[in-house]
Design an enzyme around this catalytic site. Structure first.
Site, PDB file in Angstrom:
ATOM      1  N   HIS A  58      -5.393   5.139  -6.226  1.00  0.00           N
ATOM      2  CA  HIS A  58      -5.471   6.473  -6.983  1.00  0.00           C
ATOM      3  C   HIS A  58      -5.965   5.910  -8.636  1.00  0.00           C
ATOM      4  O   HIS A  58      -6.068   4.791  -8.749  1.00  0.00           O
ATOM      5  CB  HIS A  58      -4.577   7.066  -6.791  1.00  0.00           C
ATOM      6  CG  HIS A  58      -3.295   6.288  -7.306  1.00  0.00           C
ATOM      7  ND1 HIS A  58      -2.179   6.023  -6.232  1.00  0.00           N
ATOM      8  CD2 HIS A  58      -2.668   5.827  -8.471  1.00  0.00           C
ATOM      9  CE1 HIS A  58      -1.080   5.495  -6.783  1.00  0.00           C
ATOM     10  NE2 HIS A  58      -1.482   5.224  -8.180  1.00  0.00           N
TER      11      HIS A  58
HETATM   12  C1  T46 Z   1       0.797   3.768 -10.132  1.00  0.00           C
HETATM   13  C2  T46 Z   1       1.172   2.307  -9.253  1.00  0.00           C
HETATM   14  C3  T46 Z   1       1.048   1.221  -9.863  1.00  0.00           C
HETATM   15  C4  T46 Z   1       8.020   9.628  -7.481  1.00  0.00           C
HETATM   16  O1  T46 Z   1       8.645  10.794  -6.878  1.00  0.00           O
HETATM   17  N1  T46 Z   1       8.247   9.340  -8.946  1.00  0.00           N
HETATM   18  C5  T46 Z   1       7.449   8.507  -9.458  1.00  0.00           C
HETATM   19  O2  T46 Z   1       7.748   8.219 -10.721  1.00  0.00           O
HETATM   20  C6  T46 Z   1       6.658   7.798  -8.743  1.00  0.00           C
HETATM   21  C7  T46 Z   1       5.723   6.752  -9.338  1.00  0.00           C
HETATM   22  C8  T46 Z   1       6.100   7.982  -7.629  1.00  0.00           C
HETATM   23  N2  T46 Z   1       7.020   8.976  -6.917  1.00  0.00           N
HETATM   24  C9  T46 Z   1       6.840   9.411  -5.564  1.00  0.00           C
HETATM   25  C10 T46 Z   1       5.361   9.998  -5.064  1.00  0.00           C
HETATM   26  C11 T46 Z   1       5.215   9.452  -3.693  1.00  0.00           C
HETATM   27  O3  T46 Z   1       5.646  10.065  -2.872  1.00  0.00           O
HETATM   28  O4  T46 Z   1       6.937   8.172  -4.671  1.00  0.00           O
HETATM   29  C12 T46 Z   1       5.961   8.227  -3.655  1.00  0.00           C
HETATM   30  C13 T46 Z   1       5.279   6.983  -3.675  1.00  0.00           C
HETATM   31  O5  T46 Z   1       4.285   6.710  -4.759  1.00  0.00           O
HETATM   32  P1  T46 Z   1       2.617   6.467  -4.566  1.00  0.00           P
HETATM   33  O6  T46 Z   1       2.268   6.363  -3.053  1.00  0.00           O
HETATM   34  O7  T46 Z   1       2.007   6.922  -5.425  1.00  0.00           O
HETATM   35  O8  T46 Z   1       2.945   4.870  -4.637  1.00  0.00           O
HETATM   36  P2  T46 Z   1       1.893   3.729  -5.145  1.00  0.00           P
HETATM   37  O9  T46 Z   1       2.605   2.404  -5.033  1.00  0.00           O
HETATM   38  O10 T46 Z   1       0.690   3.779  -4.495  1.00  0.00           O
HETATM   39  O11 T46 Z   1       1.432   3.867  -6.656  1.00  0.00           O
HETATM   40  C14 T46 Z   1       2.554   3.721  -7.700  1.00  0.00           C
HETATM   41  C15 T46 Z   1       2.622   4.784  -8.654  1.00  0.00           C
HETATM   42  O12 T46 Z   1       2.738   6.195  -7.987  1.00  0.00           O
HETATM   43  C16 T46 Z   1       1.178   5.029  -9.653  1.00  0.00           C
HETATM   44  O13 T46 Z   1       1.360   5.709 -10.682  1.00  0.00           O
HETATM   45  O14 T46 Z   1       0.083   3.339 -10.748  1.00  0.00           O
HETATM   46  O15 T46 Z   1       2.474   2.583  -8.462  1.00  0.00           O
END
Ligand code: T46
Length: 147
Positions: A58
């Site tokens: 993303h």
């Molecule tokens: C990024 C990379 C480096 C929350 O509820 N609060 C938060 O502050 C964050 C970051 C995530 N979430 C929830 C949203 C999803 O349900 O945690 C779950 C996993 O998030 P995501 O699939 O977006 O995780 P990554 O590892 O793909 O990405 C993360 C960050 O979301 C993103 O901003 O830049 O790490």
């Protein structure tokens, strides 16, 4: 309207100030607005990830972040829609600034590596672009073949 690569993608890495006490380990530190070019509103970290897993997939419209890996080895793959670059976070004193409008993937290269993130904004699901074609349109880098 895909532009030629006339500008080079700027990847900003920082080295944390590190203080080693003989035989007692090292303290590493960075300060918001001094070592990192923004104020920090949120810290999160990703752990318990098996080796070989890729997360991310993303971009953010506005969010700016600092990524660092206090333990392990994580490959960060960045793509601004025109160019791609990779940075290996393999040292606890190495930080990577990820600006907005950058597609990112994070590849866990070592079991139990920890990814820490300091972000300039609170969590906002509407700031994410999770569709790559939509990302290319957002940065004006659509594939001309598809126009
Ligand atoms: C990024 C990379 C480096 C929350 O509820 N609060 C938060 O502050 C964050 C970051 C995530 N979430 C929830 C949203 C999803 O349900 O945690 C779950 C996993 O998030 P995501 O699939 O977006 O995780 P990554 O590892 O793909 O990405 C993360 C960050 O979301 C993103 O901003 O830049 O790490």
């Amino acid at each position: 309207a895909r532009r030629k690569a006339d500008t080079t993608m700027i990847i900003q890495t920082i080295r944390m100030k590190s203080v080693t006490a003989e035989g007692m380990g090292t303290l590493s530190v960075f300060e918001a607005e001094h070592d990192v070019p923004f104020a920090i509103k949120r810290i999160y970290y990703i752990h318990n990830v098996p080796a070989g897993v890729q997360r991310g997939g993303h971009a953010h419209k506005k969010l700016r972040q600092l990524l660092w890996c206090p333990y392990g080895k994580i490959l960060i793959k960045l793509d601004d829609g025109f160019e791609k670059a990779e940075v290996l976070l393999d040292s606890p004193d190495k930080g990577l600034i990820v600006e907005s409008n950058m597609w990112r993937d994070m590849l866990w290269q070592q079991e139990n590596s920890v990814l820490c993130v300091a972000a300039d904004s609170f969590y906002d699901a509407d700031d994410y672009i999770r569709d790559y074609e939509a990302f290319l349109r957002h940065v004006g880098a659509e594939d001309p073949a598809k126009e």
